[in-house]
Design a protein around this motif. Structure first.
Motif, PDB file in Angstrom:
ATOM      1  N   ALA A  47     -42.784  27.638  93.987  1.00 47.46           N
ATOM      2  CA  ALA A  47     -42.560  26.470  95.597  1.00 47.46           C
ATOM      3  C   ALA A  47     -42.823  24.811  95.426  1.00 47.46           C
ATOM      4  O   ALA A  47     -42.404  23.935  96.102  1.00 47.46           O
ATOM      5  CB  ALA A  47     -43.883  27.365  96.249  1.00 47.46           C
ATOM      6  N   ALA A  48     -44.067  24.696  94.664  1.00 43.61           N
ATOM      7  CA  ALA A  48     -44.477  23.673  95.076  1.00 43.61           C
ATOM      8  C   ALA A  48     -43.307  22.368  93.972  1.00 43.61           C
ATOM      9  O   ALA A  48     -43.311  21.417  94.218  1.00 43.61           O
ATOM     10  CB  ALA A  48     -46.111  23.256  93.803  1.00 43.61           C
ATOM     11  N   VAL A  64     -45.688  16.278  85.205  1.00 44.45           N
ATOM     12  CA  VAL A  64     -46.549  16.740  85.713  1.00 44.45           C
ATOM     13  C   VAL A  64     -48.201  17.028  85.622  1.00 44.45           C
ATOM     14  O   VAL A  64     -48.477  17.359  84.209  1.00 44.45           O
ATOM     15  CB  VAL A  64     -45.786  18.642  86.220  1.00 44.45           C
ATOM     16  N   VAL A  65     -49.137  17.000  86.405  1.00 46.79           N
ATOM     17  CA  VAL A  65     -50.386  17.087  87.052  1.00 46.79           C
ATOM     18  C   VAL A  65     -51.152  17.769  87.341  1.00 46.79           C
ATOM     19  O   VAL A  65     -50.870  17.783  88.698  1.00 46.79           O
ATOM     20  CB  VAL A  65     -51.179  15.886  86.787  1.00 46.79           C
ATOM     21  N   GLU A  66     -51.884  18.378  86.787  1.00 45.69           N
ATOM     22  CA  GLU A  66     -52.700  19.751  87.929  1.00 45.69           C
ATOM     23  C   GLU A  66     -54.364  19.827  87.107  1.00 45.69           C
ATOM     24  O   GLU A  66     -54.140  20.098  86.099  1.00 45.69           O
ATOM     25  CB  GLU A  66     -52.143  20.719  87.716  1.00 45.69           C
ATOM     26  N   ALA A  67     -54.971  20.186  88.150  1.00 47.21           N
ATOM     27  CA  ALA A  67     -56.501  20.618  88.006  1.00 47.21           C
ATOM     28  C   ALA A  67     -56.579  22.012  88.267  1.00 47.21           C
ATOM     29  O   ALA A  67     -56.096  22.280  89.546  1.00 47.21           O
ATOM     30  CB  ALA A  67     -57.463  19.621  88.367  1.00 47.21           C
ATOM     31  N   THR A  68     -57.186  23.088  87.249  1.00 49.63           N
ATOM     32  CA  THR A  68     -56.605  24.190  87.423  1.00 49.63           C
ATOM     33  C   THR A  68     -57.535  24.577  86.928  1.00 49.63           C
ATOM     34  O   THR A  68     -58.116  24.242  85.691  1.00 49.63           O
ATOM     35  CB  THR A  68     -55.517  24.978  87.298  1.00 49.63           C
ATOM     36  N   SER A  69     -58.203  25.949  87.621  1.00 56.76           N
ATOM     37  CA  SER A  69     -59.241  27.047  86.129  1.00 56.76           C
ATOM     38  C   SER A  69     -58.386  27.920  85.623  1.00 56.76           C
ATOM     39  O   SER A  69     -58.943  28.902  84.942  1.00 56.76           O
ATOM     40  CB  SER A  69     -59.677  28.122  87.521  1.00 56.76           C
ATOM     41  N   GLY A  70     -57.193  27.674  85.121  1.00 55.39           N
ATOM     42  CA  GLY A  70     -56.928  28.754  84.432  1.00 55.39           C
ATOM     43  C   GLY A  70     -54.798  28.969  85.212  1.00 55.39           C
ATOM     44  O   GLY A  70     -54.429  28.373  84.743  1.00 55.39           O
ATOM     45  N   ASN A  71     -55.101  30.129  86.232  1.00 53.10           N
ATOM     46  CA  ASN A  71     -53.465  30.284  86.459  1.00 53.10           C
ATOM     47  C   ASN A  71     -52.668  29.539  87.011  1.00 53.10           C
ATOM     48  O   ASN A  71     -51.658  29.822  86.783  1.00 53.10           O
ATOM     49  CB  ASN A  71     -54.409  31.520  87.194  1.00 53.10           C
ATOM     50  N   THR A  72     -53.447  28.386  87.490  1.00 50.54           N
ATOM     51  CA  THR A  72     -52.520  28.158  87.960  1.00 50.54           C
ATOM     52  C   THR A  72     -51.644  26.887  86.681  1.00 50.54           C
ATOM     53  O   THR A  72     -50.572  26.865  86.660  1.00 50.54           O
ATOM     54  CB  THR A  72     -52.864  26.775  89.085  1.00 50.54           C
ATOM     55  N   GLY A  73     -52.586  26.326  86.260  1.00 54.98           N
ATOM     56  CA  GLY A  73     -52.006  26.128  84.362  1.00 54.98           C
ATOM     57  C   GLY A  73     -50.960  26.729  83.927  1.00 54.98           C
ATOM     58  O   GLY A  73     -50.381  26.619  83.503  1.00 54.98           O
ATOM     59  N   LEU A 123     -61.184  18.328  89.449  1.00 57.63           N
ATOM     60  CA  LEU A 123     -60.020  17.683  90.014  1.00 57.63           C
ATOM     61  C   LEU A 123     -59.832  15.934  90.095  1.00 57.63           C
ATOM     62  O   LEU A 123     -58.722  15.142  89.917  1.00 57.63           O
ATOM     63  CB  LEU A 123     -60.333  18.082  92.102  1.00 57.63           C
ATOM     64  N   ALA A 124     -60.973  14.944  90.001  1.00 53.91           N
ATOM     65  CA  ALA A 124     -60.807  13.779  89.773  1.00 53.91           C
ATOM     66  C   ALA A 124     -60.475  13.593  88.767  1.00 53.91           C
ATOM     67  O   ALA A 124     -59.647  12.301  88.742  1.00 53.91           O
ATOM     68  CB  ALA A 124     -62.338  13.108  89.246  1.00 53.91           C
ATOM     69  N   LYS A 125     -60.584  14.199  87.271  1.00 55.81           N
ATOM     70  CA  LYS A 125     -59.714  13.662  86.841  1.00 55.81           C
ATOM     71  C   LYS A 125     -58.404  13.759  86.265  1.00 55.81           C
ATOM     72  O   LYS A 125     -56.902  12.997  85.976  1.00 55.81           O
ATOM     73  CB  LYS A 125     -60.348  14.487  84.921  1.00 55.81           C
ATOM     74  N   ALA A 126     -57.775  14.889  86.792  1.00 56.59           N
ATOM     75  CA  ALA A 126     -56.881  15.151  87.531  1.00 56.59           C
ATOM     76  C   ALA A 126     -55.214  13.470  87.826  1.00 56.59           C
ATOM     77  O   ALA A 126     -54.791  13.275  88.003  1.00 56.59           O
ATOM     78  CB  ALA A 126     -56.312  16.044  87.896  1.00 56.59           C
ATOM     79  N   LEU A 137     -48.979  14.944  90.758  1.00 59.77           N
ATOM     80  CA  LEU A 137     -50.139  16.077  91.097  1.00 59.77           C
ATOM     81  C   LEU A 137     -49.849  16.654  91.740  1.00 59.77           C
ATOM     82  O   LEU A 137     -48.938  16.286  93.353  1.00 59.77           O
ATOM     83  CB  LEU A 137     -51.217  14.743  91.744  1.00 59.77           C
ATOM     84  N   VAL A 138     -50.019  18.155  91.362  1.00 57.90           N
ATOM     85  CA  VAL A 138     -49.555  19.231  92.289  1.00 57.90           C
ATOM     86  C   VAL A 138     -50.108  19.168  93.741  1.00 57.90           C
ATOM     87  O   VAL A 138     -49.146  19.669  95.002  1.00 57.90           O
ATOM     88  CB  VAL A 138     -49.353  20.455  91.804  1.00 57.90           C
ATOM     89  N   GLU A 139     -51.944  18.958  93.403  1.00 57.60           N
ATOM     90  CA  GLU A 139     -52.713  19.046  94.486  1.00 57.60           C
ATOM     91  C   GLU A 139     -52.637  20.371  95.191  1.00 57.60           C
ATOM     92  O   GLU A 139     -52.216  20.800  96.116  1.00 57.60           O
ATOM     93  CB  GLU A 139     -52.318  18.206  95.699  1.00 57.60           C
ATOM     94  N   GLN A 140     -52.673  21.730  94.025  1.00 52.20           N
ATOM     95  CA  GLN A 140     -52.304  23.062  95.234  1.00 52.20           C
ATOM     96  C   GLN A 140     -53.069  23.054  95.926  1.00 52.20           C
ATOM     97  O   GLN A 140     -53.043  24.257  96.934  1.00 52.20           O
ATOM     98  CB  GLN A 140     -53.147  23.939  93.683  1.00 52.20           C
TER      99      GLN A 140
END
Length: 509
Positions: A47-48, A64-73, A123-126, A137-140
């Motif tokens: 969707a994003a 595409v860049v994103e910060a994630t704990s894993g599943n979003t990545g 998140l800051a690194k992303a 940046l997706v910014e989920q």
């Protein structure tokens, strides 16, 4: 028939629990692991990306860049692979290793951040990397497309599944807040009877505290590290804050981390459902809520992913990968195929048999291979053999150019060429085991002998004598870390050293 893997996202099954549900309560779970990328985040990811494409803020070929704990990545890696976008994922180092590997398998680059900096640090690194790469940046945590995916998809699936009667309670965790915001908004409007419960770790009561998120970029004061990966970052995401402001939450249920693991294991052993820790935590929260509901109530719990995302976490810390005493006793209860017993049949080719037609040619081919000065390092192996793969990993790490003779390759099967070459090797060595390694016509041995030679550095000396000079490995290099996991000695198994490109000249024809 589907034209893209992305067309298979959604419409995940809802299953009634049979043994964990309290008497008189219908307890259901929605299995988001049945999405093609293995988690609920597939919905948000497609969707994003498609929303960004439609708005013109994501250009063809842009990173595409994103910060994630894993599943979003993982979900974004799947979507970006299908659509042809490069992806950079930023992830705190304390999240499970298997998630990193899945992302890299799908072609993503994974940048790790120190665990001490928590979610706000990644998140800051992303954001920094997105600016550096001129990326999208997706910014989920704040992206409206995240919640909209659940409004248009997840919530509609739930309403359709419970069209035959009321859904009394909907239970979910809060990570980005997308599921809570999207499903909660629809249920509040179209099923006002449904009670909406959000679960969070009992040692990190960010929502239950009622305290606002600091605006200086610091962590929420109620946050503490917890076991539920994917839940409750160290800040209140914008989508979660929107859900709170919209009044969609009826109750915040605290869940203990140990209880979450216990219920996750119970889901597997008593229901046959392989859930991740966050799903088990949500079910644990739901069981507390069920105790307050009237008999006959129907409750639905979101299970975001599956257990295979947690192999390196506390969920599996009591799950053995070798036989325990009871299993060993069971193995020895019957005579065949147990450790410590001589095999009933020796499948190895005999080494003293009379030569057959074609064997002389195989001997000549072996001799040519062993005396080839252009390629003095030889590995005879099978494609499927873990020991041969371990030797290949060792050579790749050292940067050793070598020739792999794959005896079971398809073209080796014509005229039993591979079998004849193996018998020639067995006649030459007086034994038939595979793999076998040679350096400059000198026999080193099998996998174990090669690793022993690496440990005492005699392998490096023999390589140098054959004209193959490689850099001395670092002092902290442990060769046993490259062995199959089940073969590593106690104390081995440190993170695998980065390997150089493995590009041997492979004989398969």
């Amino acid at each position: 028939m589907h034209t893209s893997i992305l067309d298979t996202i959604g419409n995940t099954p809802i299953v009634r629990l049979q043994r964990l549900a309290p008497p008189g309560t219908e307890l259901y779970v929605k299995l988001e692991s049945r999405n093609p990328g293995g988690s609920v985040k597939d919905r948000m990811a497609v969707a994003a990306i498609e929303d960004a494409e439609q708005r013109g803020v994501l250009r063809p070929g842009q990173t595409v860049v994103e910060a994630t704990s894993g599943n979003t990545g993982i979900a974004l890696a799947m979507v970006c692979a299908a659509k042809g976008y490069p992806l950079v994922v930023v992830m705190a180092e304390n999240f499970s290793i298997e998630r990193r590997r899945l992302m890299r398998l799908l072609g993503a680059r994974v940048v790790l951040t120190p665990a001490a900096l928590k979610g706000s640090g990644m998140l800051a690194k992303a954001r920094e990397l997105a600016a550096h790469l001129d990326g999208f940046l997706v910014e989920q945590f704040d992206n409206p497309a995240n919640a909209r995916a659940h409004e248009l998809g997840t919530a509609r699936e739930i309403l359709a599944s419970f069209a035959d009667g009321p859904l009394d309670c909907f239970v979910t965790g809060a990570g980005t807040g997308g599921t809570l915001r999207g499903v909660g908004a629809v249920l509040r409007k179209e099923s006002p009877h449904t009670r909406i419960v959000v679960c969070e770790p009992d040692n990190a009561p960010v929502l239950a505290s009622g305290r606002a998120q600091p605006q200086d970029g610091s962590s929420h004061p109620a946050f503490r590290p917890h076991l539920m990966q994917g839940w409750t970052p160290d800040f209140i995401p914008g989508l979660t804050a929107a859900a709170v402001a919209a009044g969609v939450i009826d109750h915040v249920q605290a869940v203990d981390g140990d209880e979450a693991i216990r219920v996750t294991r119970a889901l597997a052993r008593e229901e046959g459902i392989l859930s991740g820790i966050s799903g088990g935590a949500a079910v644990a929260g739901a069981l507390h809520v069920c105790a307050t509901l009237a008999p006959g109530s129907r409750v639905l719990v979101m299970l975001p992913d599956a257990a295979d995302r947690y192999l390196s976490t506390a969920l599996f810390e009591e799950i053995d990968d070798t036989m325990n005493d009871a299993e060993l006793a069971l193995s020895h209860a019957t005579p065949l195929a147990h450790f410590g017993a001589a095999p009933a049949i020796d499948p190895s080719p005999a080494t003293g048999v009379q030569l057959q037609p074609g064997d002389a040619a195989a001997d000549a081919e072996l001799g040519a291979l062993l005396t080839d000065r252009e390629q003095p390092v030889l590995l005879f192996g099978f494609a499927w053999c873990e020991y041969a793969r371990a030797v290949r990993r060792l050579f790749a790490h050292l940067g050793v150019p070598y020739q792999a003779v794959i005896l079971d390759a398809p073209d080796m099967q014509a005229g039993d060429r591979g079998g004849r070459l193996r018998r020639a090797l067995a006649r030459h060595l007086g034994k038939a085991t595979i793999p076998q390694v040679f350096v400059g016509s000198q026999h080193i041995g099998g996998c174990n002998e090669t690793f022993v030679a690496m440990a005492d550095r005699s392998l490096l000396r023999k390589l140098a004598g054959a004209g193959v000079v490689v850099p001395e490995p670092s002092d902290d290099f442990d060769p046993t870390s490259l062995l199959p996991n089940w073969q590593q000695p106690t104390g081995a198994g440190q993170p695998m050293p980065a390997a150089k490109a493995d590009t041997p000249r492979t004989i398969e024809a």
